[in-house]
Design a protein around this motif. Structure first.
Motif, PDB file in Angstrom:
ATOM      1  N   GLY A   6     119.620  58.354  72.404  1.00 39.25           N
ATOM      2  CA  GLY A   6     120.460  58.054  71.248  1.00 39.25           C
ATOM      3  C   GLY A   6     120.060  58.838  70.016  1.00 39.25           C
ATOM      4  O   GLY A   6     120.855  59.039  69.098  1.00 39.25           O
ATOM      5  N   CYS A  27     123.800  65.652  81.308  1.00 45.22           N
ATOM      6  CA  CYS A  27     123.150  64.449  80.798  1.00 45.22           C
ATOM      7  C   CYS A  27     123.788  63.224  81.413  1.00 45.22           C
ATOM      8  O   CYS A  27     124.998  63.020  81.314  1.00 45.22           O
ATOM      9  CB  CYS A  27     123.222  64.361  79.275  1.00 45.22           C
ATOM     10  SG  CYS A  27     122.476  62.832  78.662  1.00 45.22           S
ATOM     11  N   ASN A  78     122.037  60.187  80.953  1.00 43.72           N
ATOM     12  CA  ASN A  78     121.481  59.014  80.287  1.00 43.72           C
ATOM     13  C   ASN A  78     122.670  58.167  79.819  1.00 43.72           C
ATOM     14  O   ASN A  78     123.807  58.634  79.797  1.00 43.72           O
ATOM     15  CB  ASN A  78     120.562  59.429  79.132  1.00 43.72           C
ATOM     16  CG  ASN A  78     119.593  58.309  78.780  1.00 43.72           C
ATOM     17  OD1 ASN A  78     120.020  57.251  78.322  1.00 43.72           O
ATOM     18  ND2 ASN A  78     118.306  58.511  79.001  1.00 43.72           N
ATOM     19  N   LEU A 138     124.432  56.895  77.290  1.00 46.48           N
ATOM     20  CA  LEU A 138     125.583  57.180  76.444  1.00 46.48           C
ATOM     21  C   LEU A 138     126.467  58.265  77.047  1.00 46.48           C
ATOM     22  O   LEU A 138     127.684  58.119  77.148  1.00 46.48           O
ATOM     23  CB  LEU A 138     125.161  57.555  75.021  1.00 46.48           C
ATOM     24  CG  LEU A 138     126.412  57.581  74.141  1.00 46.48           C
ATOM     25  CD1 LEU A 138     126.407  56.519  73.082  1.00 46.48           C
ATOM     26  CD2 LEU A 138     126.650  58.943  73.576  1.00 46.48           C
ATOM     27  N   CYS A 139     125.864  59.358  77.482  1.00 41.07           N
ATOM     28  CA  CYS A 139     126.650  60.424  78.102  1.00 41.07           C
ATOM     29  C   CYS A 139     127.271  59.963  79.411  1.00 41.07           C
ATOM     30  O   CYS A 139     128.416  60.308  79.717  1.00 41.07           O
ATOM     31  CB  CYS A 139     125.799  61.666  78.335  1.00 41.07           C
ATOM     32  SG  CYS A 139     125.569  62.670  76.853  1.00 41.07           S
ATOM     33  N   CYS A 152     118.577  62.170  78.023  1.00 42.90           N
ATOM     34  CA  CYS A 152     119.173  62.385  76.699  1.00 42.90           C
ATOM     35  C   CYS A 152     118.586  63.637  76.060  1.00 42.90           C
ATOM     36  O   CYS A 152     117.378  63.769  75.922  1.00 42.90           O
ATOM     37  CB  CYS A 152     118.922  61.169  75.823  1.00 42.90           C
ATOM     38  SG  CYS A 152     119.509  61.397  74.127  1.00 42.90           S
ATOM     39  N   ASN A 153     119.463  64.553  75.661  1.00 39.97           N
ATOM     40  CA  ASN A 153     118.984  65.826  75.130  1.00 39.97           C
ATOM     41  C   ASN A 153     119.188  65.922  73.616  1.00 39.97           C
ATOM     42  O   ASN A 153     119.331  67.013  73.064  1.00 39.97           O
ATOM     43  CB  ASN A 153     119.666  66.992  75.845  1.00 39.97           C
ATOM     44  CG  ASN A 153     118.723  68.168  76.019  1.00 39.97           C
ATOM     45  OD1 ASN A 153     117.597  67.988  76.462  1.00 39.97           O
ATOM     46  ND2 ASN A 153     119.152  69.359  75.641  1.00 39.97           N
ATOM     47  N   ALA A 154     119.198  64.766  72.962  1.00 38.74           N
ATOM     48  CA  ALA A 154     119.300  64.724  71.501  1.00 38.74           C
ATOM     49  C   ALA A 154     120.587  65.385  71.008  1.00 38.74           C
ATOM     50  O   ALA A 154     120.580  66.150  70.052  1.00 38.74           O
ATOM     51  CB  ALA A 154     118.067  65.362  70.853  1.00 38.74           C
ATOM     52  N   ALA A 155     121.673  65.098  71.698  1.00 39.39           N
ATOM     53  CA  ALA A 155     122.972  65.646  71.316  1.00 39.39           C
ATOM     54  C   ALA A 155     124.064  64.613  71.551  1.00 39.39           C
ATOM     55  O   ALA A 155     125.211  64.959  71.818  1.00 39.39           O
ATOM     56  CB  ALA A 155     123.262  66.906  72.120  1.00 39.39           C
ATOM     57  N   CYS A 156     123.716  63.336  71.450  1.00 38.15           N
ATOM     58  CA  CYS A 156     124.616  62.256  71.864  1.00 38.15           C
ATOM     59  C   CYS A 156     125.926  62.264  71.092  1.00 38.15           C
ATOM     60  O   CYS A 156     126.931  61.771  71.573  1.00 38.15           O
ATOM     61  CB  CYS A 156     123.942  60.907  71.690  1.00 38.15           C
ATOM     62  SG  CYS A 156     122.192  60.918  72.079  1.00 38.15           S
ATOM     63  N   VAL A 161     127.405  65.653  77.328  1.00 35.28           N
ATOM     64  CA  VAL A 161     126.699  66.894  77.035  1.00 35.28           C
ATOM     65  C   VAL A 161     126.194  67.543  78.323  1.00 35.28           C
ATOM     66  O   VAL A 161     125.739  66.868  79.237  1.00 35.28           O
ATOM     67  CB  VAL A 161     125.491  66.591  76.123  1.00 35.28           C
ATOM     68  CG1 VAL A 161     124.615  67.816  75.947  1.00 35.28           C
ATOM     69  CG2 VAL A 161     125.960  66.065  74.780  1.00 35.28           C
TER      70      VAL A 161
HETATM   71  S1  FES Z   1     122.662  60.463  75.971  1.00 33.99           S
HETATM   72 FE1  FES Z   1     123.281  62.483  76.525  1.00 33.99          FE
HETATM   73  S2  FES Z   1     122.544  63.649  74.856  1.00 33.99           S
HETATM   74 FE2  FES Z   1     121.888  61.652  74.326  1.00 33.99          FE
END
Ligand code: FES
Ligand SMILES: Cc1cc2nc3c(=O)[nH]c(=O)nc-3n(C[C@H](O)[C@H](O)[C@H](O)COP(=O)(O)O)c2cc1C
Ligand code: SF4
Lengths: 436, 250
Positions: free
Chosen positions: A90, B81, B83, B85-86, B122-126, B131
Motif C-alpha cells: 500500500g 503484482c 499483492n 490491492l493489485c 507490492c512494488n510501491a506503485a499501488c 501494476v
Molecule cells: S499492491 Fe501492487 S504495487 Fe502495491
C-alpha cells in the motif's frame, strides 16, 4: 487556517525535468544547506526537535530526539542510513518522491548528516525500482560535481560521502536492523536489541536510520523554521505528510496534506469511490495496520486519531476497497505475503504465518466450521507480541481486524461453500468493454 | 565459465565503496547476474574470493533475497503484482492470462529464452494498479490485453518504453545498474506519472499552498522525554522499535 492540501515535498514534481539539479536549484534548492552550515550541529538537531517532526516510515518516533541519541563522545564514526526500502503493501510515496525530486532527499541527507556528525551516509533503495535507483545515482553524482558532496562542502569544513545501495528483494529489509544486516552483506534478519542502532548500528557504530520522507522534510524545516512546520498538523502530529490513495477511488494518487486530514476529505478530493459502489474497508497505513471501515471516515488521520480507533497511522498508505471486494480474499492474500516474507528467524512467525495461510485458505474455500474462526484468532494470539520483530505483529492485523468487522462474511463463505464474490467486479476495468 | 579479470576488478571496486568490503555483497551479486545471467557457482566463488569469506556464506546470502535467481532469466523479466490491492484491481486476471498466453508457470521462462514471468509483491506503485514491471521498470495501469500486447512486443524485439521510465533495457543491463554502474538513462522518462500529480494539480487549481514561510506557530515539540515519546509513539509496530530507544538511555 491552513489549506486543505499543502504541497511541499510534492510541490516541484510537475516542474520540467524536476529531477535535475538545475531544476531543483532554480527553486532555491541547496540553500537550506548554507543555513544549516551557519548553525551548530546541535542547533540543527534542536530545530528538528522543535518542529515536532515524527518519523514518516511507520513508527512515528520524534526525529530530532532520535538524532539526539547519537553518543557524540563515542570515538567511532557515525553513520546516516536512509531507509528507501518502501515495501509495506500500500505504501507508494517514497518511490515517486525519489523519482521526481531526488535532490530533496540528497539535500536532506547532507543536513541530517551534518547534524549527527556523520561523514558517510547510505541510501538503501529496494532493488525492484530501477529508474528510481538511476535518478538517485544521478542526483548524487550531480551533487558531487556541484560541490554539495565530498570534501569541505560549501567551504564549511564538513565532509560527506554518500553511497547509493540497491537491495535485492526482501520486505523484512525495511525493518531497520534487518536493513543494517543487508547493508553489511548478510541475510536480512533483524538484530536483537539492545544494543540499539543509535549506539551500535552499522559496523557496531552509532547509526541513525530514517525514512526517505522524514529526511526529505528536513530541508524545508531548516529553510522555513520549526514554527512554520508546526503551524501545520495537529497537537501531537505536526507538519505535512504525503497521503497515498489507491484502489477503488476515482482518482488514486498522492495527496500532500497536514496530518489530521480525514479520509472523507481525501476521498472527496479523489472524486469519490467508484460509481455505484460504497466504501467497504481500508488500511490507514499499509497492510500491517488494522483495517478500518466507513465508520472511521471522519477520524483525523494523525498518530493519535488512528491509534484511538485501534489502528495505526503507519505510512499513510490508504488502500481503499469498495463493496465489490471480498475481505477474506484480501486478508488471505496479505497473509500469504507475510508468510512469504517471514525471515524465518523465530518460530512463532515462521510457523505461525504458515498455519494462518492454511486456516484462511480453507475458510476462503468454504471448508471448515465457525469454530475455525476462533482457532484463527487463537493462532493470532500466539503470534502477536511473541515474535522477534514487528513483521509478525503486522501479519495478524488484517486477520483480527477483518474478523472484528466482517465476521459475517467469513461465515458466508462457510454457508455458501465458497466465496460469494465475483472477482471480475472489483477490477479496474469492471463494467468496461475490456476482455479479461 | 570463470569470470574475467575485468569482472573481478569491478567486484573489488564495489567493495571499495564501503568502509567494509562485505557491505558490497548485494550489489556484487547483482553484478554476477548481469555478467552470468543468473547466480552461478563461479559467481559465488568470485564473490567469496574477493571478500575472503566462504562460498557457503555467499550462497546463504544469495538464497535469502528474491531478486537473485539460480535459473537463467530471460532477456525480459516480467513481473505482475499480485499483492492484495493489485490482485483485486485485476492483477490476478493479468497473471493468469499471461501464464496461459506464454505457456509458462510462475518463475519460468519462455522457450525462446525471451521472457521470464513472475508474480511480484507490492512494488510501491499501488496508485497505478494493476501494476506490472519489465526488468524492474514500471508498467502502470495494465489490463490483460495490454499485458499480452506488451509481452508480444518484447518477444518481437520491438522497442518498449516504461510508462514511468526509459526504454526497456535487457535484464542483464538492468542488473548492472543495480550493481552501481549507472547507464545513461536517468534523464529519460517523465518526472512523475499522472497519479503522482493528482494532489498537486488540485492544490494548484484551488490555490492551496503550504503556509507562507513567515508563519510561526512557536514550538511544536511533541515530546520532551524518551518516555513521553514512547508513550505517544504509534502503537503496535512502533512499540518494538521505540522501546529500543529507552535502552539507549545513558
Ligand atoms: S499492491 Fe501492487 S504495487 Fe502495491
Ligand atoms: C517489517 C517492517 C518493514 C518496514 N519497512 C519499512 C520501509 O520499507 N521503509 C521505512 O522507512 N521503514 C520501514 N519500517 C520501519 C523501520 O523499521 C524504521 O522504523 C524506520 O525506517 C525509521 O525511520 P523514521 O523514524 O524516519 O520513520 C519497517 C518496519 C518493519 C517492522
Ligand atoms: S517476526 Fe518474522 S520476520 Fe521478524 S524476526 Fe521473527 S521470523 Fe523474522
Amino acid at each position: 487556517m491552513t489549506d486543505v492540501l499543502t504541497p511541499v515535498l510534492t510541490d516541484n514534481w510537475g516542474d520540467d525535468r524536476s529531477w535535475t539539479l538545475d531544476s531543483y536549484a532554480a527553486r532555491g534548492g541547496y540553500e537550506a544547506l548554507d543555513k544549516a552550515f551557519a548553525m551548530a550541529p546541535d542547533d540543527v538537531i534542536n530545530e528538528v526537535k522543535e518542529s515536532g517532526l515524527r518519523g514518516r516510515g511507520g513508527a512515528g518516533f520524534p526525529t530530532g530526539m532520535k538524532w539526539g541519541f547519537i553518543p557524540q563522545d563515542n570515538p567511532k564514526p557515525k553513520y546516516l542510513v536512509v531507509n528507501a526500502d518502501e515495501s509495506e503493501p500500500g505504501t507508494c510515496k517514497d518511490i515517486p518522491l525519489m523519482m521526481a525530486s531526488p535532490h530533496t532527499l540528497v539535500e536532506g541527507v547532507i543536513i541530517s548528516s551534518y547534524a549527527i556528525r556523520a561523514n558517510k551516509a547510505f541510501i538503501y533503495i529496494r532493488g525492484e525500482v530501477l529508474h528510481v535507483v538511476r535518478r538517485v545515482q544521478r542526483a548524487v553524482q550531480e551533487a558531487y560535481l556541484a560541490g554539495h558532496l565530498g570534501k569541505n562542502i560549501h567551504g564549511s569544513g564538513f565532509d560527506l560521502d554518500v553511497v547509493v545501495h540497491a537491495g535485492a528483494g526482501a520486505y523484512i529489509c525495511g525493518e531497520e536492523t534487518a536493513l543494517l544486516e543487508g547493508l553489511e552483506g548478510r541475510r536480512g534478519q533483524p538484530r536483537l536489541r539492545p544494543p540499539f542502532p543509535a549506539v551500535a548500528g552499522l559496523y557496531a557504530s552509532p547509526t541513525v536510520i530514517n525514512n526517505v520522507e522524514s529526511i526529505a522534510s528536513v530541508p524545508s524545516i531548516i529553510a522555513h523554521g520549526h514554527g512554520w512546520f508546526s503551524s501545520m498538523g495537529t497537537e501531537k502530529s505536526k507538519g505535512f505528510g504525503i497521503f497515498s490513495l489507491s484502489g477503488h477511488v476515482q482518482r488514486p494518487g498522492q495527496y500532500e496534506a497536514p496530518l489530521g486530514i480525514t479520509l472523507r476529505t481525501l476521498i472527496e478530493l479523489a472524486g469519490g469511490v467508484r460509481d455505484g459502489h460504497e466504501l467497504k474497508f481500508w488500511t490507514p497505513g499499509g497492510s500491517s495496520t488494522p483495517l478500518l471501515t466507513a465508520e472511521h471516515l471522519d477520524m483525523p488521520l494523525d498518530f493519535e486519531g488512528v491509534g484511538a480507533a485501534g489502528s495505526m497511522l503507519g505510512t499513510r498508505a490508504l488502500q481503499i476497497f469498495d463493496d465489490s471486494t471480498c475481505v477474506v480474499r484480501a486478508t488471505l492474500r496479505w497473509t500469504e505475503f507475510y508468510k512469504h516474507e517471514s525471515c524465518g528467524k523465530c518460530t512463532p512467525c515462521r510457523e505461525g504465518t504458515w498455519w494462518l495461510v492454511q486456516t484462511l485458505s480453507a475458510l476462503e474455500n468454504g471448508q471448515g466450521s465457525e469454530a475455525d474462526l476462533d482457532l484463527l484468532l487463537d493462532q493470532c494470539d500466539n503470534i502477536l507480541g511473541r515474535s522477534f520483530c514487528a513483521l509478525a505483529d503486522g501479519a495478524v492485523s488484517p486477520i483480527t481486524s477483518s474478523i472484528k468487522y466482517f465476521r459475517d462474511e467469513y461465515v458466508a463463505h462457510l454457508t455458501e461453500g465458497g466465496c460469494p464474490f465475483d472477482p471480475a467486479r472489483s477490477t479496474a476495468w469492471a463494467g468496461q468493454e475490456v476482455n479479461a | 565459465m570463470t569470470l574475467t579479470t575485468e569482472t573481478y576488478d569491478e567486484l573489488r571496486a564495489i567493495g571499495a565503496r564501503y568502509p567494509e568490503a562485505r557491505s558490497g555483497l548485494l550489489p556484487m551479486l547483482h553484478l554476477v547476474q548481469s555478467v552470468e545471467g543468473r547466480i552461478t557457482p563461479e559467481g559465488i566463488e568470485a564473490c567469496a574470493e574477493v571478500l575472503g569469506i566462504t562460498a557457503a556464506d555467499v550462497s546463504g546470502v544469495a538464497t535469502f533475497y528474491t531478486m537473485y535467481k539460480r535459473r537463467p532469466v530471460g532477456d525480459y523479466h516480467v513481473g505482475v503484482c499480485t499483492n492484495t490491492l493489485c490482485a483485486v484491481m485485476g492483477g490476478d486476471q493479468i497473471f493468469s492470462r499471461l501464464k496461459e498466453h506464454l505457456d509458462v508457470g510462475n518463475d519460468e521462462t519462455t522457450e525462446d529464452g525471451k521472457v521470464t514471468l513472475e508474480h511480484i509483491e507490492c512494488n510501491a506503485a499501488c496508485d497505478y494498479a494493476p501494476v506490472m514491471t519489465v526488468n524492474w521498470e514500471f508498467m502502470d495501469n495494465m489490463t490483460p490485453d495490454a499485458a499480452v500486447g506488451l509481452v508480444d512486443a518484447l518477444r518481437d524485439g520491438a522497442e518498449v518504453h516504461s510508462t514511468r521510465g526509459p526504454r526497456i533495457v535487457t535484464w542483464r543491463e538492468a542488473e548492472r545498474v543495480l550493481a552501481g554502474f549507472p547507464d545513461d538513462l536517468a534523464d529519460e522518462g517523465p518526472a512523475a506519472g499522472p497519479a503522482s500529480l493528482v494532489g498537486l494539480g488540485i492544490a494548484r487549481d484551488r490555490g492551496w499552498t503550504a503556509p507562507h514561510p513567515d508563519t510561526d506557530a512557536g514550538s511544536g515539540r511533541t515530546a520532551d522525554s524518551k518516555q513521553e515519546a514512547v508513550a505517544q509513539a504509534d502503537t503496535g509496530r512502533a512499540e518494538t522499535e521505540t522501546k529500543q530507544e529507552e535502552g539507549s538511555d545513558d
